[in-house]
Design a protein around this motif. Structure first.
Motif, PDB file in Angstrom:
ATOM      1  N   TYR A 132       1.064  -1.671  -0.097  1.00 17.54           N
ATOM      2  CA  TYR A 132       0.451   0.536  -0.243  1.00 17.54           C
ATOM      3  C   TYR A 132       1.366   1.284  -0.048  1.00 17.54           C
ATOM      4  O   TYR A 132       0.775   2.401  -0.634  1.00 17.54           O
ATOM      5  CB  TYR A 132      -0.856  -0.319   1.146  1.00 17.54           C
TER       6      TYR A 132
ATOM      7  N   MET B 167       2.072   1.593  -3.697  1.00 15.71           N
ATOM      8  CA  MET B 167       1.098   2.077  -4.911  1.00 15.71           C
ATOM      9  C   MET B 167       0.861   3.772  -4.128  1.00 15.71           C
ATOM     10  O   MET B 167       0.532   4.539  -5.273  1.00 15.71           O
ATOM     11  CB  MET B 167      -0.427   1.056  -3.590  1.00 15.71           C
TER      12      MET B 167
ATOM     13  N   THR C 207      -3.142   3.160 -10.658  1.00 13.52           N
ATOM     14  CA  THR C 207      -2.796   1.684 -10.151  1.00 13.52           C
ATOM     15  C   THR C 207      -4.777   1.905  -9.875  1.00 13.52           C
ATOM     16  O   THR C 207      -5.366   2.999  -9.621  1.00 13.52           O
ATOM     17  CB  THR C 207      -2.160   2.863  -8.326  1.00 13.52           C
ATOM     18  N   PRO C 208      -4.951   0.409  -8.947  1.00 15.21           N
ATOM     19  CA  PRO C 208      -6.131   0.559  -8.718  1.00 15.21           C
ATOM     20  C   PRO C 208      -6.446   1.336  -7.387  1.00 15.21           C
ATOM     21  O   PRO C 208      -5.736   1.959  -6.581  1.00 15.21           O
ATOM     22  CB  PRO C 208      -5.687  -1.085  -8.811  1.00 15.21           C
ATOM     23  N   ARG C 209      -7.861   1.377  -7.795  1.00 14.50           N
ATOM     24  CA  ARG C 209      -8.042   2.306  -6.090  1.00 14.50           C
ATOM     25  C   ARG C 209      -8.209   1.368  -4.922  1.00 14.50           C
ATOM     26  O   ARG C 209      -8.328   0.229  -5.132  1.00 14.50           O
ATOM     27  CB  ARG C 209      -9.939   2.661  -6.266  1.00 14.50           C
ATOM     28  N   PHE C 210      -7.949   1.825  -3.954  1.00 17.64           N
ATOM     29  CA  PHE C 210      -7.168   0.810  -2.590  1.00 17.64           C
ATOM     30  C   PHE C 210      -7.514   1.529  -2.011  1.00 17.64           C
ATOM     31  O   PHE C 210      -7.451   3.061  -1.679  1.00 17.64           O
ATOM     32  CB  PHE C 210      -5.802   0.748  -2.784  1.00 17.64           C
TER      33      PHE C 210
ATOM     34  N   LEU D  16      -5.006  -4.797   2.631  1.00 23.46           N
ATOM     35  CA  LEU D  16      -4.710  -4.031   1.117  1.00 23.46           C
ATOM     36  C   LEU D  16      -6.081  -3.718   0.525  1.00 23.46           C
ATOM     37  O   LEU D  16      -6.498  -5.443   0.718  1.00 23.46           O
ATOM     38  CB  LEU D  16      -3.356  -4.065  -0.296  1.00 23.46           C
TER      39      LEU D  16
ATOM     40  N   THR E  85      -8.584  -3.871  -2.413  1.00 29.37           N
ATOM     41  CA  THR E  85      -8.476  -3.274  -3.461  1.00 29.37           C
ATOM     42  C   THR E  85      -9.509  -3.266  -4.230  1.00 29.37           C
ATOM     43  O   THR E  85      -9.577  -4.254  -4.455  1.00 29.37           O
ATOM     44  CB  THR E  85      -7.162  -3.415  -4.127  1.00 29.37           C
ATOM     45  N   GLU E  86      -9.710  -2.671  -5.699  1.00 25.81           N
ATOM     46  CA  GLU E  86     -10.879  -3.201  -6.834  1.00 25.81           C
ATOM     47  C   GLU E  86     -10.031  -4.159  -7.639  1.00 25.81           C
ATOM     48  O   GLU E  86      -8.901  -4.431  -8.030  1.00 25.81           O
ATOM     49  CB  GLU E  86     -11.020  -1.920  -7.345  1.00 25.81           C
TER      50      GLU E  86
END
Length: 307
Positions: A104, A107, A117-120, A214, A216-217
């Protein structure tokens, strides 16, 4: 006369040096401003440097080591400070790097440098994990205009690889990386991970405690590519390394398909030019409007590496 190398051993509260390394003493001389050779550095200057940069000196010891391996002891003390004479000799200092980042944290750094980056979200409790998932659970518009539900990935945050194949010692729960379909499921999975000891092939039998997860999507990867930036001594600076075959087991890819590994040295003074970026992106198999997005990502990685 056989030149002598004087080695001072000193342990400092805020400096970590190999206890028997010549660099312990010789590295001090590299900071002294003197027009004369190191072989004539005055003892009192070395003493002032020691007193200024070392808060505590524990058992100072000065040894004279000749080229043939014979040793003789010599200690000069004045006003409570050990004085040394340092003779010129080749030496090499050892860097100590302490860079351990959780996923995290990495990211977040990538986001700061405009890398996609993906949403997290990060959570320390099961309720926090469920709340983080609920924040981006609302349906998104797909490319064709239809709404699509969001899947989640929950990852245990420990500084070790092989998390997906690991297990938690306390409850036997298998896998530190789990796919979930709802915020409620995210909370249940997080509860099984948090506060438990994750054992992987890299942690050893003792494992590592998972204090954060973490959330994340989930992305469905159509094609994977690999990009890394390394310091290469032979090139005298940074080198872009990439592969159009992805980065999973990159060592095996390099062995079986060496032609798929591409390298591009970077002049650290001039940086990465746009033509060079596009050339490297094309080597990785990007084309059309994908090249611009790839260049932005690679440039962001390089800026992050440089900073």
């Amino acid at each position: 006369m056989t030149p002598l190398l004087h080695v001072a051993r000193a342990q400092a509260a805020h400096v970590r040096l190999p206890p028997t390394s010549p660099a312990c003493c010789l590295s001090l001389a590299s900071h002294l401003s003197c027009s004369r050779p190191l072989s004539t550095v005055l003892a009192h200057r070395s003493s002032r440097y020691l007193a200024r940069h070392f808060k505590t000196l524990s058992t100072p010891l000065l040894r004279s080591v000749s080229d043939n391996g014979s040793r003789s002891s010599h200690v000069s003390r004045s006003a409570g400070v050990t004085r040394t004479v340092i003779f010129s000799t080749p030496f090499q200092t050892q860097q100590i790097r302490c860079l351990n980042l959780h996923e995290y944290q990495s990211m977040k750094l990538m986001q700061d440098f405009h890398i996609n980056t993906p949403r997290f979200g990060v959570a320390s409790t099961a309720k926090e994990a469920e709340r983080e998932a609920a924040e981006f659970f609302s349906s998104e518009k797909a490319v064709d205009g239809d709404s699509a539900p969001v899947d989640f990935v929950v990852k245990a945050q420990v500084l070790a690889g092989g998390r997906g194949l690991g297990f938690f010692r306390e409850n036997g729960y298998q896998g530190g990386v789990q796919i979930c379909e709802s915020p409620r499921e995210v909370g249940i999975v997080a509860d099984k991970m948090l506060g438990k000891t994750l054992v992987t092939k890299q942690t050893g039998k003792e494992g590592k405690v998972c204090n954060k997860v973490l959330v994340t999507e989930r992305f469905f990867i159509r094609k994977e590519r690999y990009v890394a930036i390394l310091m290469d001594r032979s090139a005298g600076g940074p080198v872009l390394v990439g592969s159009g075959r992805g980065g999973t087991s990159i060592e095996d890819i390099a062995h079986k398909h060496p032609e798929s590994i591409h390298k591009m040295p970077v002049d650290i003074c001039q940086g990465l030019s746009e033509p060079r970026l596009r050339e490297f992106a094309e080597l990785l198999g990007f084309s059309g409007d994908r090249i611009d997005a790839a260049c932005q990502c690679i440039r962001g990685l390089y800026n992050l590496f440089r900073e």
